[in-house]
Design an enzyme around this catalytic site. Structure first.
Site, PDB file in Angstrom:
ATOM      1  N   ILE A  18       5.176 -11.452  23.581  1.00 23.62           N
ATOM      2  CA  ILE A  18       5.314 -12.787  23.006  1.00 23.62           C
ATOM      3  C   ILE A  18       4.837 -12.785  21.550  1.00 23.62           C
ATOM      4  O   ILE A  18       5.329 -13.525  20.705  1.00 23.62           O
ATOM      5  CB  ILE A  18       4.491 -13.792  23.847  1.00 23.62           C
ATOM      6  CG1 ILE A  18       5.070 -13.865  25.269  1.00 23.62           C
ATOM      7  CG2 ILE A  18       4.461 -15.169  23.192  1.00 23.62           C
ATOM      8  CD1 ILE A  18       4.153 -14.543  26.274  1.00 23.62           C
ATOM      9  N   HIS A  69      14.543 -12.994  17.355  1.00 25.80           N
ATOM     10  CA  HIS A  69      13.684 -14.150  17.622  1.00 25.80           C
ATOM     11  C   HIS A  69      13.091 -14.723  16.343  1.00 25.80           C
ATOM     12  O   HIS A  69      11.996 -15.254  16.338  1.00 25.80           O
ATOM     13  CB  HIS A  69      12.582 -13.718  18.597  1.00 25.80           C
ATOM     14  CG  HIS A  69      11.658 -14.812  19.016  1.00 25.80           C
ATOM     15  ND1 HIS A  69      12.086 -15.973  19.615  1.00 25.80           N
ATOM     16  CD2 HIS A  69      10.318 -14.921  18.923  1.00 25.80           C
ATOM     17  CE1 HIS A  69      11.039 -16.744  19.868  1.00 25.80           C
ATOM     18  NE2 HIS A  69       9.957 -16.134  19.461  1.00 25.80           N
ATOM     19  N   ASP A  81      13.940 -19.800  22.459  1.00 30.25           N
ATOM     20  CA  ASP A  81      15.167 -20.095  21.702  1.00 30.25           C
ATOM     21  C   ASP A  81      16.207 -20.754  22.608  1.00 30.25           C
ATOM     22  O   ASP A  81      16.945 -21.640  22.183  1.00 30.25           O
ATOM     23  CB  ASP A  81      15.715 -18.804  21.085  1.00 30.25           C
ATOM     24  CG  ASP A  81      14.687 -18.152  20.176  1.00 30.25           C
ATOM     25  OD1 ASP A  81      14.102 -18.875  19.356  1.00 30.25           O
ATOM     26  OD2 ASP A  81      14.449 -16.941  20.314  1.00 30.25           O
TER      27      ASP A  81
HETATM   28  N1  APR Z   1      -6.856  -8.481  22.182  1.00 34.28           N
HETATM   29  C1  APR Z   1      -6.772  -9.592  22.946  1.00 34.28           C
HETATM   30  N2  APR Z   1      -6.680 -10.826  22.453  1.00 34.28           N
HETATM   31  C2  APR Z   1      -6.667 -10.944  21.125  1.00 34.28           C
HETATM   32  C3  APR Z   1      -6.717  -9.842  20.257  1.00 34.28           C
HETATM   33  C4  APR Z   1      -6.823  -8.559  20.840  1.00 34.28           C
HETATM   34  N3  APR Z   1      -6.892  -7.455  20.105  1.00 34.28           N
HETATM   35  N4  APR Z   1      -6.668 -10.311  18.986  1.00 34.28           N
HETATM   36  C5  APR Z   1      -6.583 -11.638  19.062  1.00 34.28           C
HETATM   37  N5  APR Z   1      -6.589 -12.033  20.353  1.00 34.28           N
HETATM   38  C6  APR Z   1      -6.546 -13.373  20.914  1.00 34.28           C
HETATM   39  C7  APR Z   1      -7.394 -14.375  20.158  1.00 34.28           C
HETATM   40  O1  APR Z   1      -8.768 -14.243  20.513  1.00 34.28           O
HETATM   41  C8  APR Z   1      -6.784 -15.681  20.631  1.00 34.28           C
HETATM   42  O2  APR Z   1      -7.410 -16.162  21.806  1.00 34.28           O
HETATM   43  O3  APR Z   1      -5.239 -13.874  20.874  1.00 34.28           O
HETATM   44  C9  APR Z   1      -5.317 -15.292  20.947  1.00 34.28           C
HETATM   45  C10 APR Z   1      -4.336 -15.872  19.975  1.00 34.28           C
HETATM   46  O4  APR Z   1      -4.392 -17.236  20.060  1.00 34.28           O
HETATM   47  P1  APR Z   1      -4.105 -18.189  18.823  1.00 34.28           P
HETATM   48  O5  APR Z   1      -4.836 -17.711  17.620  1.00 34.28           O
HETATM   49  O6  APR Z   1      -4.321 -19.576  19.290  1.00 34.28           O
HETATM   50  O7  APR Z   1      -2.543 -17.912  18.530  1.00 34.28           O
HETATM   51  P2  APR Z   1      -1.258 -18.451  19.342  1.00 34.28           P
HETATM   52  O8  APR Z   1      -0.785 -19.713  18.740  1.00 34.28           O
HETATM   53  O9  APR Z   1      -1.531 -18.384  20.790  1.00 34.28           O
HETATM   54  O10 APR Z   1      -0.176 -17.338  18.950  1.00 34.28           O
HETATM   55  C11 APR Z   1      -0.342 -15.990  19.286  1.00 34.28           C
HETATM   56  O11 APR Z   1       1.985 -15.525  19.684  1.00 34.28           O
HETATM   57  O12 APR Z   1       4.092 -16.537  19.278  1.00 34.28           O
HETATM   58  C12 APR Z   1       3.078 -15.729  18.836  1.00 34.28           C
HETATM   59  O13 APR Z   1       3.357 -16.150  16.534  1.00 34.28           O
HETATM   60  C13 APR Z   1       2.464 -16.240  17.584  1.00 34.28           C
HETATM   61  O14 APR Z   1       1.830 -14.052  17.113  1.00 34.28           O
HETATM   62  C14 APR Z   1       1.333 -15.290  17.494  1.00 34.28           C
HETATM   63  C15 APR Z   1       0.860 -15.171  18.912  1.00 34.28           C
END
Ligand code: APR
Length: 317
Positions: free
Chosen positions: A119, A179, A152
């Site tokens: 994702i 995407h 999408d």
């Molecule tokens: N391992 C596990 N979790 C991680 C890591 C990692 N190495 N790095 C970051 N995270 C976690 C963060 O701690 C956070 O809880 O991933 C989560 C991301 O959440 P958000 O910052 O809220 O981002 P979000 O809106 O969920 O999007 C995440 O999905 O669709 C894509 O473009 C979006 O790339 C982005 C991702």
């Protein structure tokens, strides 16, 4: 109902939390393992109080990644940083590429037979990264690796049903390509039920579907990108996957997969799901001239995105 053990990596995030909630509500999920590098124990504790079947467990930090993945049938990865206004999905590349590479390496070691749904954006590049990592570990099965592009389709269904006053639950538009932006190709001509639009309206609608992610990024004004609709879409995709794994026939989803449809090595099309993952790539069908033009416009960017992903894994050998 059989068992379906699902692991979500990045479960405490904006996508991860609502996705985990939706999965927790599915009677077909027996185990829900939630991994993140922050906040995940609270999320797991909270969800574990819900009176549905799935047994929820939290796993915090790298030391707990492998235990989280042990025995998983399906692994969904929304871990990463989200897009902010002015950023393209490609700007996320460097941070998110490394996250997907490292998490997929753990998948390759702990649950090499699991179905993997990427994702984390930019999916056009991160899904190839995951595949390359699985290849390096000698466990790549193209039937089991997916870039999740269901959002999408969800957006296309919603916008077209709205425009035509259709029942959205019975509206289905295949979306092919990639995407991101112009790589997203909605096949409005293959909508069920059939719909027709004056050319100008069709162009506008296609463009809205292609830019729908940015619509959300702008509306969130710095607070991130689509989370709730993405979680919904990923949960739908996961549900089809579990149903197919459990022997239900005829489950079809559009997904970004290893493909021979075009000169792009990865390409989203409708795929028929079965017990081993992709049973058959259903291809793109017959396109209208306007759709052929969208496809032509998409190819250079899509191919470049794929090469960038493959190169990233090559460079980090
Ligand atoms: N391992 C596990 N979790 C991680 C890591 C990692 N190495 N790095 C970051 N995270 C976690 C963060 O701690 C956070 O809880 O991933 C989560 C991301 O959440 P958000 O910052 O809220 O981002 P979000 O809106 O969920 O999007 C995440 O999905 O669709 C894509 O473009 C979006 O790339 C982005 C991702």
């Amino acid at each position: 109902t059989k068992e379906a053990r699902v692991a979500v990596l990045g479960a405490a995030g904006g996508i991860g939390q609502p996705l985990s909630l939706l999965l927790k509500q599915m009677p077909i999920v027996s185990h829900l393992n939630l991994y993140d590098i922050a906040h995940v124990m609270g999320v797991a504790s909270d969800l574990s109080h819900i009176e549905s079947r799935a047994k929820v467990q939290g796993f915090l930090g790298p030391d707990n990644l492998r235990p989280c993945l042990d025995g998983a049938d399906i692994v969904l990865i929304p871990a990463g940083v989200p897009r902010k206004p002015g950023m393209t999905r490609d700007d996320l590349f460097n941070t998110n590429a490394a996250i997907v590479r490292d998490l997929t390496a753990a998948v390759a070691e702990s649950c090499p037979k699991a179905m993997l749904g990427i994702i984390t954006n930019p999916v056009n590049s991160t899904a190839p990264i995951a595949s390359e990592v699985l290849k390096k570990h000698g466990v790549y099965d193209p039937r089991r690796a997916f870039g999740v592009t269901t959002l999408d389709v969800v957006r296309s269904n919603t916008f077209i049903a709205e425009a035509k006053g259709l029942d959205v639950s019975k509206t289905n538009v295949p979306v092919i390509g990639g995407h991101s932006g112009i790589t997203i190709i909605p096949l409005i001509s293959q909508c069920t039920p059939p719909v027709s639009f004056p050319p100008e309206e069709r162009v506008k609608l296609s463009m809205r579907i292609q830019n729908a992610g940015t619509e959300v990024v702008d509306a969130k004004a710095g607070a991130g990108s689509a989370t709730l609709s993405m979680a919904f879409a990923a949960a739908e995709f996961c549900k089809s996957l579990i149903e197919a794994l459990n022997g239900q026939e005829g489950k079809v989803q559009c997904a970004y997969v290893r493909s021979e449809e075009t000169e792009a090595k990865y390409f989203a099309t409708p795929v028929l799901l079965g017990k081993e993952g992709i049973e058959k790539n259903l291809g793109m069908g017959k396109l209208l001239d306007v759709e052929v033009n969208l496809l032509k416009a998409a190819m250079p960017e899509l191919i470049a995105n794929i090469q960038k992903g493959e190169q990233f894994v090559g460079d980090s050998k």
